[in-house]
Design a protein around this motif. Structure first.
Motif, PDB file in Angstrom:
ATOM      1  N   HIS A  64      -9.554   0.594  -1.317  1.00  0.00           N
ATOM      2  CA  HIS A  64      -9.125   1.842  -0.678  1.00  0.00           C
ATOM      3  C   HIS A  64     -10.291   2.819  -0.600  1.00  0.00           C
ATOM      4  O   HIS A  64     -11.049   2.945  -1.556  1.00  0.00           O
ATOM      5  CB  HIS A  64      -7.996   2.455  -1.515  1.00  0.00           C
ATOM      6  CG  HIS A  64      -7.172   3.440  -0.764  1.00  0.00           C
ATOM      7  ND1 HIS A  64      -7.668   4.642  -0.319  1.00  0.00           N
ATOM      8  CD2 HIS A  64      -5.868   3.399  -0.370  1.00  0.00           C
ATOM      9  CE1 HIS A  64      -6.695   5.296   0.311  1.00  0.00           C
ATOM     10  NE2 HIS A  64      -5.600   4.573   0.303  1.00  0.00           N
TER      11      HIS A  64
ATOM     12  N   HIS B 119      -5.830   0.129   5.451  1.00  0.00           N
ATOM     13  CA  HIS B 119      -5.893   0.651   6.817  1.00  0.00           C
ATOM     14  C   HIS B 119      -6.414  -0.400   7.807  1.00  0.00           C
ATOM     15  O   HIS B 119      -7.305  -0.128   8.618  1.00  0.00           O
ATOM     16  CB  HIS B 119      -6.749   1.928   6.872  1.00  0.00           C
ATOM     17  CG  HIS B 119      -6.384   2.913   5.797  1.00  0.00           C
ATOM     18  ND1 HIS B 119      -7.282   3.402   4.893  1.00  0.00           N
ATOM     19  CD2 HIS B 119      -5.196   3.458   5.463  1.00  0.00           C
ATOM     20  CE1 HIS B 119      -6.669   4.226   4.047  1.00  0.00           C
ATOM     21  NE2 HIS B 119      -5.402   4.275   4.373  1.00  0.00           N
TER      22      HIS B 119
ATOM     23  N   HIS C 280       0.835  -1.203   0.000  1.00  0.00           N
ATOM     24  CA  HIS C 280       0.000   0.000   0.000  1.00  0.00           C
ATOM     25  C   HIS C 280       0.871   1.255   0.000  1.00  0.00           C
ATOM     26  O   HIS C 280       1.273   1.742   1.059  1.00  0.00           O
ATOM     27  CB  HIS C 280      -0.930  -0.032   1.223  1.00  0.00           C
ATOM     28  CG  HIS C 280      -1.869   1.135   1.323  1.00  0.00           C
ATOM     29  ND1 HIS C 280      -2.842   1.225   2.301  1.00  0.00           N
ATOM     30  CD2 HIS C 280      -1.993   2.262   0.578  1.00  0.00           C
ATOM     31  CE1 HIS C 280      -3.511   2.359   2.154  1.00  0.00           C
ATOM     32  NE2 HIS C 280      -3.004   3.019   1.119  1.00  0.00           N
TER      33      HIS C 280
ATOM     34  N   PRO D 158      -5.534   7.819  -4.190  1.00  0.00           N
ATOM     35  CA  PRO D 158      -6.967   7.552  -4.361  1.00  0.00           C
ATOM     36  C   PRO D 158      -7.829   8.753  -4.752  1.00  0.00           C
ATOM     37  O   PRO D 158      -8.782   8.582  -5.516  1.00  0.00           O
ATOM     38  CB  PRO D 158      -7.388   6.978  -3.017  1.00  0.00           C
ATOM     39  CG  PRO D 158      -6.143   6.367  -2.504  1.00  0.00           C
ATOM     40  CD  PRO D 158      -5.020   7.253  -2.932  1.00  0.00           C
TER      41      PRO D 158
ATOM     42  N   HIS E 119       1.561   4.970  -2.678  1.00  0.00           N
ATOM     43  CA  HIS E 119       1.014   5.714  -3.814  1.00  0.00           C
ATOM     44  C   HIS E 119       2.110   6.434  -4.583  1.00  0.00           C
ATOM     45  O   HIS E 119       3.114   6.884  -4.017  1.00  0.00           O
ATOM     46  CB  HIS E 119      -0.056   6.687  -3.326  1.00  0.00           C
ATOM     47  CG  HIS E 119      -1.156   6.001  -2.574  1.00  0.00           C
ATOM     48  ND1 HIS E 119      -2.025   5.126  -3.193  1.00  0.00           N
ATOM     49  CD2 HIS E 119      -1.514   6.010  -1.263  1.00  0.00           C
ATOM     50  CE1 HIS E 119      -2.880   4.650  -2.288  1.00  0.00           C
ATOM     51  NE2 HIS E 119      -2.587   5.168  -1.111  1.00  0.00           N
TER      52      HIS E 119
ATOM     53  N   ASP F  17       1.024   3.350   3.207  1.00  0.00           N
ATOM     54  CA  ASP F  17       0.309   4.534   2.709  1.00  0.00           C
ATOM     55  C   ASP F  17       1.267   5.665   2.335  1.00  0.00           C
ATOM     56  O   ASP F  17       0.864   6.836   2.292  1.00  0.00           O
ATOM     57  CB  ASP F  17      -0.734   5.052   3.708  1.00  0.00           C
ATOM     58  CG  ASP F  17      -2.019   5.485   3.015  1.00  0.00           C
ATOM     59  OD1 ASP F  17      -2.028   5.595   1.782  1.00  0.00           O
ATOM     60  OD2 ASP F  17      -3.014   5.719   3.719  1.00  0.00           O
TER      61      ASP F  17
END
Ligand code: ZN
Length: 319
Positions: free
Chosen positions: A163, A213, A7, A68, A9, A279
């Protein structure tokens, strides 16, 4: 270096240039120091989002996905399909330049068939799966609109990172980051329970579905869900087992920020269902995801599973 982070980005520069050039104005645009989904949320452009070297620093492997807020499920379907395909092409090219990055596609979920086709195309390019929203314009992941994507993911053995996404309507949630801190984890919970209650529990075993999460608030609600299952006969007509059993058919990332919460997650669903996450590079990321596993006081076997082994078997990686 160890650890497979599922996870994180990233924004490939080649794609960002095309957005900045105005190729899909009805989907997203680039401003002075941010990139915005048309008329909605913005992502502040920091170097961390586009610098691959820093994105993979300190980990053996990182799965990269679009921030996201830029998934753009409200955009016109045709433009969204082109926007997603261009993102996936650029992300695969960026990931291919490194031995320590893997690509998770983004899909035009506003059109289930188009999204399923893009998943198959992205897989053929080298994406290991896709990141999908916890809902698609109000539709749950168990709804008919989303089924083609789940079918394609099962057929192709794709990992799906679920997500949270989007702004809630409730004005209470618009104050002081309540959306990010409270509404988003709840969205993930609703997505997972919605799937369980859609009566597709057996299908979940054919999916490699990872809840962001730590599953939001799902692990903490399992007792309540099981109680509801006991006392409400109509749930049992659709769901063949206590929800806490179904919950162990999903996978969960480790992004929970609290050692006791991580221990509880592992005790609730089992270490074989938890994967390392960070994240990165959002401000609300785990600064040191590997240290967070140590702080939770897990056994060395559990840590080995979460750090790498579960991801390796899910992604069918050798080594
Ligand atoms: Zn994230």
């Amino acid at each position: 270096v160890r650890g497979i982070d599922v996870h994180a980005h990233f924004l490939p520069a080649a794609w960002l240039e095309r957005v900045a050039a105005g190729e899909w104005p009805e989907v997203a645009s680039v401003g002075e120091d941010d990139v915005a989904r048309a008329g909605q949320e913005r992502v502040r452009l920091t170097k961390a989002f586009t610098d691959l070297a820093s994105a993979i620093d300190g980990l053996q492997l990182r799965l990269l996905s679009i921030p996201p807020p830029l998934m753009a499920y409200e955009a016109p379907p045709q433009a969204a399909a082109e926007y997603c395909a261009a993102f996936n092409d650029a992300l695969v090219a960026a990931a291919d330049a490194s031995e320590r990055a893997l690509a998770l596609a983004t899909l035009p979920m506003q059109d289930g068939e188009a999204a399923a086709n893009e998943l198959k195309r992205a897989r053929s390019l080298g994406c290991v799966g896709a990141q999908i929203g916890a809902h698609v314009r109000g539709h749950g992941l168990g709804d008919a609109e989303v089924r083609p994507v789940l079918r394609a993911a099962a057929e192709t053995g794709s990992l799906l990172l679920v997500h949270p996404y989007g702004q809630p309507d409730d004005v209470q949630l618009r104050r002081l980051h309540l959306q990010q801190l409270v509404a988003w984890p709840l969205q993930t919970t609703v997505a997972a329970v919605g799937l369980i209650f859609a009566g597709v529990v057996a299908e979940l075993d054919r999916l490699k579905m990872v809840l962001a999460h730590g599953g939001g608030t799902l692990p903490y609600l399992l007792g309540r869900l099981d109680r509801g299952y006991e006392v409400h006969a109509d749930i049992g007509e659709v769901v063949p087992e206590p929800p806490s059993m179904s919950a162990a058919r999903f996978y969960y990332d480790s992004v929970v920020f609290e050692p006791e919460a991580l221990r509880f997650l592992v005790r609730s669903v089992g270490a074989s269902r938890v994967l390392l996450g960070s994240d990165y590079p959002f401000p609300t990321s785990l600064p040191d995801p590997l240290a967070a596993l140590d702080e939770a006081g897990l056994g060395s076997d559990e840590i080995a599973l979460i750090t790498e082994e579960n991801a390796r078997s899910l992604l069918e990686l050798s080594r």
